[in-house]
Write an enzyme that holds these catalytic residues in place. Structure first.
Site, PDB file in Angstrom:
ATOM      1  N   GLU A 164      -1.150 -10.702   7.748  1.00  0.00           N
ATOM      2  CA  GLU A 164      -1.124 -12.128   7.421  1.00  0.00           C
ATOM      3  C   GLU A 164       0.295 -12.690   7.552  1.00  0.00           C
ATOM      4  OE1 GLU A 164      -2.486  -9.711   5.706  1.00  0.00           O
ATOM      5  OE2 GLU A 164      -4.361 -10.315   4.736  1.00  0.00           O
TER       6      GLU A 164
ATOM      7  N   GLY B 299       4.798  -3.591  -4.581  1.00  0.00           N
ATOM      8  CA  GLY B 299       4.612  -5.005  -4.221  1.00  0.00           C
ATOM      9  C   GLY B 299       4.239  -5.871  -5.415  1.00  0.00           C
ATOM     10  N   ARG B 300       3.267  -5.403  -6.201  1.00  0.00           N
ATOM     11  CA  ARG B 300       2.786  -6.243  -7.310  1.00  0.00           C
ATOM     12  C   ARG B 300       3.742  -6.239  -8.509  1.00  0.00           C
ATOM     13  NH1 ARG B 300      -0.390  -2.181  -5.842  1.00  0.00           N
ATOM     14  NH2 ARG B 300      -0.652  -0.379  -7.201  1.00  0.00           N
TER      15      ARG B 300
ATOM     16  N   GLU C 220      -5.465  -3.921  -8.650  1.00  0.00           N
ATOM     17  CA  GLU C 220      -4.925  -3.134  -7.533  1.00  0.00           C
ATOM     18  C   GLU C 220      -4.256  -1.861  -8.080  1.00  0.00           C
ATOM     19  OE1 GLU C 220      -1.623  -4.398  -4.718  1.00  0.00           O
ATOM     20  OE2 GLU C 220      -3.295  -4.645  -3.351  1.00  0.00           O
TER      21      GLU C 220
ATOM     22  N   HIS D 260     -16.796 -25.505 -19.897  1.00  0.00           N
ATOM     23  CA  HIS D 260     -17.890 -26.298 -19.336  1.00  0.00           C
ATOM     24  C   HIS D 260     -18.446 -25.622 -18.089  1.00  0.00           C
ATOM     25  CE1 HIS D 260     -16.940 -29.493 -22.163  1.00  0.00           C
ATOM     26  NE2 HIS D 260     -15.678 -29.108 -21.982  1.00  0.00           N
TER      27      HIS D 260
ATOM     28  N   LYS E 233      -8.127  -2.998   6.290  1.00  0.00           N
ATOM     29  CA  LYS E 233      -7.090  -3.404   7.255  1.00  0.00           C
ATOM     30  C   LYS E 233      -7.335  -2.694   8.586  1.00  0.00           C
ATOM     31  CE  LYS E 233      -3.268  -3.917   3.931  1.00  0.00           C
ATOM     32  NZ  LYS E 233      -1.985  -3.379   3.518  1.00  0.00           N
TER      33      LYS E 233
ATOM     34  N   LYS F 297       7.445  -6.588   1.863  1.00  0.00           N
ATOM     35  CA  LYS F 297       8.100  -5.296   1.639  1.00  0.00           C
ATOM     36  C   LYS F 297       8.010  -4.437   2.901  1.00  0.00           C
ATOM     37  CE  LYS F 297       7.701  -1.150  -1.126  1.00  0.00           C
ATOM     38  NZ  LYS F 297       6.948  -0.450  -2.154  1.00  0.00           N
TER      39      LYS F 297
HETATM   40  O1  F6P Z   1      -2.792  -5.746  -0.505  1.00  0.00           O
HETATM   41  C1  F6P Z   1      -2.022  -4.633  -0.243  1.00  0.00           C
HETATM   42  C2  F6P Z   1      -0.571  -4.932  -0.318  1.00  0.00           C
HETATM   43  O2  F6P Z   1       0.059  -3.808   0.196  1.00  0.00           O
HETATM   44  C3  F6P Z   1      -0.054  -5.265  -1.719  1.00  0.00           C
HETATM   45  O3  F6P Z   1       0.131  -4.166  -2.506  1.00  0.00           O
HETATM   46  C4  F6P Z   1       1.202  -5.996  -1.400  1.00  0.00           C
HETATM   47  O4  F6P Z   1       1.692  -6.725  -2.485  1.00  0.00           O
HETATM   48  C5  F6P Z   1       0.724  -6.870  -0.265  1.00  0.00           C
HETATM   49  O5  F6P Z   1      -0.176  -6.050   0.464  1.00  0.00           O
HETATM   50  C6  F6P Z   1       1.803  -7.409   0.634  1.00  0.00           C
HETATM   51  O6  F6P Z   1       2.554  -6.384   1.208  1.00  0.00           O
HETATM   52  P1  F6P Z   1       3.954  -6.663   1.904  1.00  0.00           P
HETATM   53  O7  F6P Z   1       4.893  -7.178   0.885  1.00  0.00           O
HETATM   54  O8  F6P Z   1       4.370  -5.335   2.455  1.00  0.00           O
HETATM   55  O9  F6P Z   1       3.743  -7.667   2.996  1.00  0.00           O
END
Ligand code: F6P
Length: 530
Positions: free
Chosen positions: A210, A265-266, A351, A382, A493, A204
């Site tokens: 990452e 995002g979620r 979150e 188990h 971060k 987003k």
């Molecule tokens: O972990 C924080 C966060 O902002 C989440 O809310 C989101 O889903 C994820 O990182 C990935 O964000 P993006 O889609 O902006 O890469």
């Protein structure tokens, strides 16, 4: 304590008192009318709350709490498209992504046209890949997709494509790369051919570390193996709200599928973030997933408080966490295909509702989200079920099971279902061992919900996930917190930047604490430079 604190309501005081005199769950199980009041069916999903440790009479106090916290009015604001995410000054409109019209017609038209436009572009892309119109730079058909994204840009799509693998096309492989740990990327690339692979970069913000690092390593991999700069357009697409940054990555406009700042995002699996879903299980199944979620939206918007499944889930969760002392919610999936559901819900619930200030920025004087964790049954029986049955902490559990087996081994499936029900029963009833054998006793009295999907298809899965989304909203409304921001994740971060600098450079970082500095020294001396 702020004005809208749930602890200031009359219902809160009554619930606190009721919790002191809560009868044993074994007694409550036989209350007449429990099934009718506590079992609800929505599409192909049955939500059975009858093993919750709550007396029917106490439900009235929970409904009163919802009234006093104006949950229905807050829901109406959400569905009208009001800017309820105050800390980011945004509306929250994921419901619009599944075709649910906003209840405020002045906003309705623009948004649904934009959503439909992107959906149609996404389906056109999927069809072009499927029918071979979209080809790699050497003219070969695309038969492999690597989806790069993390958090909300990863968990939903992978949960859905794993869960619906039986609907999947076998002429297209799909890999997910989320972690910055290069093992994941390496594994995906080892199974990919640069001539036939399409990379989907879902982010987003298009700034997430990452995803940036993984996307750039994937781009280099492609260029180092015969790919050309011009060929990037045939092998990379992006889903993002940051079109400029994606364009700087080298992608033409046609390769960019937009999302909007009003999609959290979620909550974004319903947006073009769901591209791998449509690629892997087809547009019709994708549409059925959206339709399931839309059914849940309609129910949420219109069902009265007593029969509103997400509201009931949130009220019962409040009862468990705030009054019965449950410190965790165990998500126990009795279906291997749903093994990612706990991870998905961890992000969705924790979150969203892991917060300690209310909507006015005031510290809350009550607990918010419990720890959500879980796994698949029967394996968990188990491993950690021992603690569930004989440990010292209160918890609540959500069981998810599937009626139809989708395979030919009915005996396995019947045992699987029997075990889910047995665990839920053991949690409720416990076991009183004969004298002198207390080590065998099981306390019981633990609340659990059993959710049964008649079959694990896209429609039922859409219902299930959207119900949890709405539960999260109701829970936040009760707690008077903002479910739609996540400022807590920013600190880590930011701190990673100087640590990375210290780890990779020679400059001393004065901002670091002595413990971290010592660890960096150790890594530089003994590990990194070996
Ligand atoms: O972990 C924080 C966060 O902002 C989440 O809310 C989101 O889903 C994820 O990182 C990935 O964000 P993006 O889609 O902006 O890469």
């Amino acid at each position: 304590m702020s004005q809208s604190s749930p602890t200031a309501t009359e219902a809160w005081a009554q619930l606190a008192q009721a919790a002191q005199q809560n009868p044993p769950l074994t007694e409550l199980l036989t209350e007449p009318g429990r099934d009718a009041r506590l079992c609800h069916t929505l599409g192909q999903c049955r939500f059975d709350f009858s093993k919750q440790h709550v007396a029917l009479a106490q439900l009235e106090h929970l409904y009163q709490l919802a009234d006093e916290q104006a949950v229905a009015a807050k829901r109406d604001q959400l569905l009208a498209g009001e800017k309820i995410n105050r800390s980011e000054d945004r509306a929250v409109l994921h419901t619009a992504l599944r075709g649910t019209p906003l209840s405020d017609p002045t906003r309705n038209q623009d948004i649904s046209a934009a959503v439909d436009g992107v959906l149609q572009r996404m389906y056109a892309l999927v069809k072009a890949v499927q029918n071979g119109d979209w080809r790699g730079h050497t003219g070969k058909r695309i038969n492999n997709v690597v989806h790069i994204g993390i958090g909300g840009s990863h968990l939903g799509p992978q949960l859905v494509t794993d869960a619906l693998a039986q609907h999947a096309r076998n002429d297209l492989s799909l890999h997910y790369v989320a972690n910055i740990d290069a093992f994941e990327l390496e594994q995906a690339l080892a199974r990919s051919n640069p001539e036939t692979t399409l990379f989907v970069i879902a982010s987003k913000s298009f700034t997430t570390l990452e995803t940036q690092i993984n996307a750039s390593s994937a781009r280099s991999w492609f260029l180092e193996r015969g790919g050309t700069l011009a060929g990037i357009a045939q092998h990379f697409v992006a889903v993002t709200n940051n079109i400029e940054a994606a364009a700087r990555f080298g992608l033409p406009e046609d390769n960019l599928l937009p999302m909007w700042d009003w999609v959290g995002g979620r909550f974004s699996l319903w947006s073009a973030v769901g591209l791998p879903i449509a690629l892997k299980i087809g547009c019709d199944n994708h549409a059925a997933l959206l339709a399931g979620a839309k059914l849940a939206d309609e129910h949420f918007a219109s069902a009265d408080l007593r029969n509103n499944v997400p509201m009931l889930m949130a009220l019962l969760a409040t009862w468990n966490y705030n009054f019965l002392g449950a410190t965790s919610l165990a998500l126990l999936c009795y279906d291997e295909r749903l093994k990612l559901l706990p991870n998905f819900l961890q992000q969705l619930e924790m979150e969203s509702n892991g917060k300690s200030v209310d909507l006015h920025g005031q510290p809350v004087d009550y607990h918010t989200m419990a720890v959500l964790w879980g796994g698949t049954g029967t394996n968990g029986q188990h491993a950690y079920h021992q603690l569930l049955h004989q440990g010292t902490r209160a918890y609540a559990a959500d069981f998810v099971m599937v009626g139809h087996d989708d395979h030919r081994r009915r005996e396995h499936h019947n045992w699987l279902s029997a075990n889910a029900m047995a665990q839920s029963q053991a949690m409720a009833q416990g076991f009183q061992a004969p004298e002198g054998e207390t080590h065998r006793s099981v306390a019981g009295n633990h609340s659990s919900t059993i959710i049964t999907l008649d079959e694990l298809g896209p429609h039922a899965l859409g219902v299930l996930l959207a119900v949890y989304e709405h539960k999260v909203f109701c829970q936040a409304a009760i707690w008077n917190i903002n479910a739609f921001d996540q400022w807590g994740v920013e600190l880590g971060k930011n701190l990673a930047v100087p640590i990375y600098g210290a780890l990779t450079g020679d400059a001393e970082q004065t901002s670091l604490d002595p413990s971290t500095t010592a660890l960096i020294k150790h890594l530089k001396k003994n590990v990194n430079r070996r």
